[in-house]
Design a protein around this motif. Sequence first.
Motif, PDB file in Angstrom:
ATOM      1  N   ALA A  65     -31.083   8.774  52.257  1.00  0.00           N
ATOM      2  CA  ALA A  65     -30.606   9.814  53.172  1.00  0.00           C
ATOM      3  C   ALA A  65     -31.133  11.187  52.787  1.00  0.00           C
ATOM      4  O   ALA A  65     -31.512  11.989  53.649  1.00  0.00           O
ATOM      5  N   ASN A  68     -18.361   6.586  52.291  1.00  0.00           N
ATOM      6  CA  ASN A  68     -18.519   5.386  53.121  1.00  0.00           C
ATOM      7  C   ASN A  68     -18.612   4.129  52.265  1.00  0.00           C
ATOM      8  O   ASN A  68     -18.018   3.093  52.577  1.00  0.00           O
ATOM      9  N   LYS A  69     -19.349   4.209  51.167  1.00  0.00           N
ATOM     10  CA  LYS A  69     -19.524   3.055  50.299  1.00  0.00           C
ATOM     11  C   LYS A  69     -18.221   2.696  49.597  1.00  0.00           C
ATOM     12  O   LYS A  69     -17.865   1.514  49.486  1.00  0.00           O
ATOM     13  N   ASP A  75     -20.902  12.139  51.729  1.00  0.00           N
ATOM     14  CA  ASP A  75     -20.756  11.228  52.865  1.00  0.00           C
ATOM     15  C   ASP A  75     -21.149   9.805  52.466  1.00  0.00           C
ATOM     16  O   ASP A  75     -20.477   8.828  52.836  1.00  0.00           O
ATOM     17  N   THR A  76     -22.221   9.690  51.706  1.00  0.00           N
ATOM     18  CA  THR A  76     -22.714   8.372  51.304  1.00  0.00           C
ATOM     19  C   THR A  76     -21.722   7.655  50.396  1.00  0.00           C
ATOM     20  O   THR A  76     -21.393   6.485  50.603  1.00  0.00           O
ATOM     21  N   ARG A  97     -28.824   4.303  48.597  1.00  0.00           N
ATOM     22  CA  ARG A  97     -28.424   4.814  49.916  1.00  0.00           C
ATOM     23  C   ARG A  97     -28.474   6.344  49.952  1.00  0.00           C
ATOM     24  O   ARG A  97     -28.965   6.937  50.918  1.00  0.00           O
ATOM     25  N   ALA A  98     -27.953   6.965  48.915  1.00  0.00           N
ATOM     26  CA  ALA A  98     -27.962   8.430  48.871  1.00  0.00           C
ATOM     27  C   ALA A  98     -29.387   8.967  48.813  1.00  0.00           C
ATOM     28  O   ALA A  98     -29.726   9.947  49.499  1.00  0.00           O
TER      29      ALA A  98
END
Length: 319
Positions: A109, A46-47, A42-43, A105-106
Amino acid sequence: MAELKSLSLILLFTLLTTTIESRLTTNFYSKSCPRFFDIVRDTISNKQITTPTTAAATIRLFFHDCFPNGCDASILISSTAFNTAERDSSINLSLPGDGFDVIVRAKTAIELACPNTVSCSDIITVATRDLLVTVGGPYYDVYLGRRDSRISKSSLLTDLLPLPSSPISKTIRQFESKGFTIQEMVALSGAHSIGFSHCKEFVNRVAGNNTGYNPRFAQALKQACSNYPKDPTLSVFNDIMTPNRFDNMYYQNIPKGLGLLESDHGLYSDPRTRPFVDLYARDQDLFFKDFARAMQKLSLFGVKTGRRGEIRRRCDAIN
């Protein structure tokens, strides 16, 4: 004697890789962090959608982390007043920030879902594989269970990473010293199928004569980099034909004089590497198969497990 030494290194690396694979597993986090793969996917998705250069940046980050001293996320550690870390060495200063950002970011999360469980080195490895797939590249299994390094020193990178301007003979020696064959080196060079290079990495070469560039391509590069002295951020796609899709066009470009870097031209000028360039230019399926196998092998290089490393709470700092 040199061939025997290279063969011994390759055999040793094969034995070490087999040992490492027995410690690592593809389902390492199935119980401790069951949503690990979903969170990473997901990360990165999106990036990549918002910043299409993320895939190339992360693949490059992965290589710069793994190739010198092993896949241990040492490239992510920030420098301090007492230590200049790997990411601030001269060869790493041009690494795009998108790669660092997507890993942070990953990690953020994952820490919310599974605190103190997943290493940054495992995150880099999976994010790289998944981003490669998003731009059309091959899928391969990733073995997990790495630990993060407690050391990151710029001084430890001296002459360990291939430069875009390195002679092909030197690059071959660097790969062979890590247990990689010439064919694996050529396959991994296919990472240049996506991404870009700054003008500083080729502008002096393109200005010369008999450098292997297609004349029209050379003129276009000169124009694209004409303002380079005033704007050092100027860059050009590594593959001008399909710059955002991972495919074998990179190898098709090189014989036509459309390779961007000196290292690209070197692959076709050396009789040891040229046959593999021609092979991959003809057969994308074979290139994908060999690239995936070489990437998996690289992901296992110098891996730390157990007490030899740690699981960092933050990817940019040692615990």
